[in-house]
Design a protein around this motif. Structure first.
Motif, PDB file in Angstrom:
ATOM      1  N   GLY A 248      65.387   7.291  53.930  1.00  0.00           N
ATOM      2  CA  GLY A 248      66.703   7.165  53.314  1.00  0.00           C
ATOM      3  C   GLY A 248      67.485   5.939  53.716  1.00  0.00           C
ATOM      4  N   ALA A 249      68.776   6.032  53.476  1.00  0.00           N
ATOM      5  CA  ALA A 249      69.670   4.910  53.751  1.00  0.00           C
ATOM      6  C   ALA A 249      70.871   5.437  54.526  1.00  0.00           C
ATOM      7  CB  ALA A 249      70.122   4.289  52.438  1.00  0.00           C
ATOM      8  N   SER A 313      74.330  -1.062  44.953  1.00  0.00           N
ATOM      9  CA  SER A 313      73.706   0.116  45.572  1.00  0.00           C
ATOM     10  C   SER A 313      73.364   1.193  44.552  1.00  0.00           C
ATOM     11  CB  SER A 313      74.582   0.669  46.687  1.00  0.00           C
ATOM     12  OG  SER A 313      74.457  -0.159  47.810  1.00  0.00           O
ATOM     13  N   SER A 314      73.679   0.946  43.328  1.00  0.00           N
ATOM     14  CA  SER A 314      73.113   1.703  42.207  1.00  0.00           C
ATOM     15  C   SER A 314      73.713   3.098  41.954  1.00  0.00           C
ATOM     16  CB  SER A 314      71.591   1.787  42.393  1.00  0.00           C
ATOM     17  OG  SER A 314      71.009   2.477  41.374  1.00  0.00           O
ATOM     18  N   ASP A 315      74.169   3.800  42.996  1.00  0.00           N
ATOM     19  CA  ASP A 315      74.673   5.140  42.685  1.00  0.00           C
ATOM     20  C   ASP A 315      76.176   5.304  42.923  1.00  0.00           C
ATOM     21  OD1 ASP A 315      74.381   7.543  45.375  1.00  0.00           O
ATOM     22  OD2 ASP A 315      75.000   5.462  45.455  1.00  0.00           O
ATOM     23  N   MET A 404      74.675   1.292  50.240  1.00  0.00           N
ATOM     24  CA  MET A 404      73.672   1.898  51.115  1.00  0.00           C
ATOM     25  C   MET A 404      72.791   0.835  51.782  1.00  0.00           C
ATOM     26  SD  MET A 404      71.129   3.645  48.344  1.00  0.00           S
ATOM     27  CE  MET A 404      72.306   4.581  47.375  1.00  0.00           C
ATOM     28  N   PRO A 406      69.182   0.427  53.684  1.00  0.00           N
ATOM     29  CA  PRO A 406      67.947   1.192  53.920  1.00  0.00           C
ATOM     30  C   PRO A 406      67.634   1.320  55.404  1.00  0.00           C
ATOM     31  CG  PRO A 406      67.443  -1.035  53.217  1.00  0.00           C
ATOM     32  CD  PRO A 406      68.930  -0.879  53.084  1.00  0.00           C
ATOM     33  N   THR A 491      65.836   6.212  48.833  1.00  0.00           N
ATOM     34  CA  THR A 491      66.759   5.100  49.069  1.00  0.00           C
ATOM     35  C   THR A 491      66.295   4.150  50.172  1.00  0.00           C
ATOM     36  OG1 THR A 491      68.025   6.607  50.446  1.00  0.00           O
ATOM     37  CG2 THR A 491      68.819   6.258  48.202  1.00  0.00           C
ATOM     38  N   PRO A 495      67.681   0.780  46.283  1.00  0.00           N
ATOM     39  CA  PRO A 495      68.905   1.540  46.008  1.00  0.00           C
ATOM     40  C   PRO A 495      68.675   2.422  44.788  1.00  0.00           C
ATOM     41  CG  PRO A 495      69.341  -0.829  46.107  1.00  0.00           C
ATOM     42  CD  PRO A 495      67.868  -0.656  46.091  1.00  0.00           C
ATOM     43  N   ASP A 497      69.843   6.540  42.754  1.00  0.00           N
ATOM     44  CA  ASP A 497      70.628   7.761  42.799  1.00  0.00           C
ATOM     45  C   ASP A 497      69.698   8.947  43.054  1.00  0.00           C
ATOM     46  OD1 ASP A 497      69.419   8.354  40.398  1.00  0.00           O
ATOM     47  OD2 ASP A 497      71.128   7.795  39.172  1.00  0.00           O
ATOM     48  N   ALA A 501      65.644   9.274  43.122  1.00  0.00           N
ATOM     49  CA  ALA A 501      65.003   9.574  44.411  1.00  0.00           C
ATOM     50  C   ALA A 501      64.005  10.720  44.254  1.00  0.00           C
ATOM     51  CB  ALA A 501      66.056   9.920  45.454  1.00  0.00           C
TER      52      ALA A 501
END
Ligand code: SF4
Ligand code: SF4
Length: 748
Positions: A248-249, A313-315, A404, A406, A491, A495, A497, A501
């Protein structure tokens, strides 16, 4: 290989393009045991004819001079089951389809191809199957959404799973989240957090062993046989077949966002801190506990910012939309205001965006937040806003949508920490010691974070790209890392959501399972999926120069204390880069070696009369450059008849002895065509073509010794979709050589 047969197909236009008798004559002169022609070797009758000829003549090697080995694979592969070795030369694409029918020069290409094919085939050695004991277990590290989905997918495919988590509970960052953005139609409302249900499924599965409060101390070995040492509550050692890293991140460190008021006022919080209020069902300003009248959400807080995280960070955009809708459910009197660079709610999330706008948003404006003043209330100064050039927006509570980072980036930091400590103690320069000590102190807080601790000569974690995400071939092999059998998901990978994931976790688990199954058969995973040949090191002649251990892109080789390579064959991708790097030329595959390619070069006829017949050797990467050439041929492209194509596994497998061999024999020039280099590399073996280019720096000296122009060797970068460049590349090189005149070594 001593009894070789040549099977020249006359179908697909080959019979019209070349003088078949002359090609067969060349094969006979080159010492093959028998020859056969047929108008369709890939059909049942043709295949049967090959089979019976092989049996009648007790052949142990067959050269099929026909179509490219990228087609009719299954048909021809059936001939080699418990039978002879086979090599295919693409006379159809490299000769018949790309050169004039009935021309003498076209026949000469086919003759050279048959000679080259026989030269290569005669060096083949039997492939001893790799007999290894392979573990079926998939280890998943990290239990966020990606890790949970990976564990369930691998277990669903019948594999035992060990799920390792550093915390005392499963779920990662999502464990404490009230809801998630919608994953199902009509994509308009937040959806229940799926993590508790996934945890229930994990706990109910007898295929999955869960180890919480556990860290990895060390991972040794290779795919199928990773030996993992764990600490924490479990304190055990185990063997696993493959690994999914889903660590994860972590949220971006908001203390670095002083300009956004973080630290200056308790009423500036991160989106993760705000989530706790949503989970508790009570929204209050931390400074005095009052209910805020207006909450301002600052998007891209530290993201898409060259001083902080340069990527999206995409989400965070969808997460803010969700948080606002949760606020509206708790207290409709609170006004939500959003300040964004762009709202990135792609695809079906557009429905969510529209629904949030209707139900929960008081104000939205694009703009750059310059600073936030904390003076009783919070005043947000925004430049370039949609509301006017510069505006100040007041709010009682500010939520920073932080990006986020990583966990693999921590691996890089930990590596830097170890290096800095080493330098601080051992550097000869007092300045370096001082600076290193300061850096080591800065990085000390990262110690103990979750990394893989690989016992690999090339480092303890997956190699990372510049933003700290593990490297992968994003275009062709998104799940692959540079460590065979270890796959990043979620994540930590990129990046993404929650729904991405989940998919990423499942995808990585499938790759992990595939790797175990292929390791059982002793096959390479990718991109030479199914290849059973492997590098053999004649270590008695090794000079411990370490080039192979340093250049192998996949960390296949460790070293003993003297510097002798220690090979872990199941980590190997079979690229041949070590073979190209080794100055002693002691690394060979059973079906590909420095010697075999040198023999192919020797098999090219070099007419003494340059005026009519110059000769060029093209070493072409089998992954992209060669398919590009074959696509060009299939589309009717033509090029000069002087070039002889030799496929190579990767340009990185090019040993400079081949260039010396070609030029000293009177070949007028050598062109190398391979993948594009750089950070966004296209090379299937990461840096193969770039390494070949570096090796060319040393070729100048060899050419000088031979009194030859360095321009006689050229490297061209090409991507698969640039097949239309093939004729120009080959013809321009022929013209350049023509201007230089004949190779002065011709005829010596
Ligand atoms: S063939 Fe490639 S992956 Fe295998 S050891 Fe050599 S350089 Fe490494
Ligand atoms: S490149 Fe060759 S000589 Fe050098 S360490 Fe590797 S095997 Fe030994």
């Amino acid at each position: 290989m001593d009894k070789l047969g040549v099977f020249l197909c006359t179908g697909c236009g080959i019979g019209e393009a070349v003088d078949v008798d002359e090609v067969i004559e060349a094969a006979n002169e080159h010492g093959c045991a028998c020859t056969l022609t047929h108008e369709c070797f890939c059909g049942p009758e043709g295949l049967e004819a090959i089979k019976s000829t092989v049996a009648d003549n007790a052949l142990n090697g067959i050269l099929v001079a026909a179509c490219t080995e990228r087609v009719k694979t299954k048909e021809f592969a059936a001939l080699t089951v418990d039978g002879p070795s086979m090599f295919r030369m693409a006379v159809r694409e490299h000769c018949a389809w790309s050169h004039a029918d009935g021309d003498e020069d076209t026949t000469m290409i086919a003759q050279d191809m048959v000679r080259m094919g026989l030269a290569r085939l005669s060096g083949f050695k039997a492939i001893e199957p790799l007999a290894e004991e392979i573990s079926d277990t998939v280890m998943v590290v990290g239990s966020g959404r990606a890790g949970l989905e990976a564990a369930l997918t691998a277990a669903g495919l019948g594999h035992p799973v060990v799920l390792v988590e550093k915390d005392d509970h499963l779920g990662g960052l999502l464990a404490n989240q009230k809801s998630i953005p919608p994953e199902e139609p009509p994509y308009e409302q937040p959806q229940a957090n799926p993590v508790p249900k996934l945890i229930e499924e994990i706990e109910a599965s007898d295929q999955i062993k869960v180890l919480t409060t556990t860290n990895i101390v060390k991972i040794e070995g290779q795919p199928g046989q990773f030996k993992v040492s764990l600490n924490g509550s479990s304190g055990l050692e185990m063997t696993v077949g493959s690994i999914v890293q889903a660590t994860g991140a972590r949220p971006y460190d908001a203390t670095k966002l002083g300009h956004l008021g973080y630290g200056a006022s308790p009423d500036v919080v991160t989106s993760h801190e705000f989530e706790r209020m949503l989970v508790a069902g009570k929204i209050a300003c931390p400074s005095d506990g009052r209910t805020p009248k207006r909450i301002a959400y600052i998007q891209c807080a530290g993201s898409r910012d060259e001083n902080h995280l340069r990527y999206c960070s995409s989400d965070c955009c969808n997460n803010t939309l969700r948080q606002m809708m949760e606020v509206a459910k708790i207290d409709t009197s609170i006004e939500n205001a959003v300040i964004y660079k762009d709202i990135r709610a792609p695809g079906l999330m557009e429905y969510f965006f529209l629904s949030a706008q209707k139900e929960a948003v008081g104000m939205m404006t694009r703009g750059e937040v310059q600073k936030i003043e904390a003076n009783g209330t919070l005043k947000i100064h925004v430049a370039d806003s949609l509301l006017g050039d510069n505006v100040a927006i007041e709010a009682d509570l500010v939520v920073l949508a932080v990006g986020m980072v990583p966990r693999s980036a921590d691996g890089e930091l930990i590596r830097e920490l170890h290096d800095s400590r080493h330098q601080a103690e051992h550097s000869e320069s007092s300045q370096v010691r001082e600076k290193s000590a300061i850096r080591a102190e800065e990085l000390a807080g990262h110690e103990g974070t979750e990394i893989l601790n690989l016992d690999y000569r090339q480092g303890p974690d997956l190699p990372a790209l510049k933003y700290g995400f593990p490297d992968s071939h994003f275009i062709c092999f998104p799940y692959e890392s540079r460590r065979t059998g270890i796959y990043a998901a979620g994540t930590v990978h990129a990046p993404m959501d929650s729904v991405q994931a989940a998919e990423d976790g499942s995808g990585a688990a499938m790759k992990a399972v595939q790797c175990i199954e292929m390791a059982k058969r002793g096959e390479a995973v990718h991109p030479r999926a199914g290849d059973t040949a492997y590098p053999d090191f004649f270590l008695q002649r090794c000079t411990q120069c370490k080039r192979c251990t340093e250049e192998c892109p996949f960390g296949t080789l460790n070293e003993d204390e003297k510097g002798t390579p220690e090979l872990f064959l199941l980590r190997c991708r079979r690229c041949g880069i070590c073979m190209g790097a080794c100055p002693e030329r002691i690394i060979s595959f059973q079906d590909y070696s420095v010697h075999m390619v040198a023999e192919m070069i020797k098999a090219v006829s070099v007419p003494e009369d340059y005026e009519e017949k110059p000769r060029i050797v093209a070493l072409m990467c089998e992954n992209d450059a060669l398919p590009a050439l074959e696509t060009a041929a299939a589309m009717g492209a033509t090029w000069n008849p002087w070039t002889r194509i030799i496929p190579v596994r990767c340009l990185g497998s090019m040993n400079i002895i081949w260039l010396a061999e070609a030029l000293s024999r009177g070949i007028d020039g050598v062109i190398l065509i391979g993948c594009k280099f750089g950070d966004d590399y296209q090379c299937h073996y990461v840096r193969g073509s770039e390494l070949a280019n570096t090796r060319l720096d040393n070729v100048g000296e060899t050419l000088e010794r031979l009194a030859l122009e360095s321009e006689r060797v050229k490297l061209v970068e090409l991507s698969h979709d640039e097949f239309d460049r093939i004729p120009t590349i080959l013809d321009e090189f022929a013209e350049e050589l023509d201007e230089m005149g004949p190779n002065p070594l011709k005829g010596f």
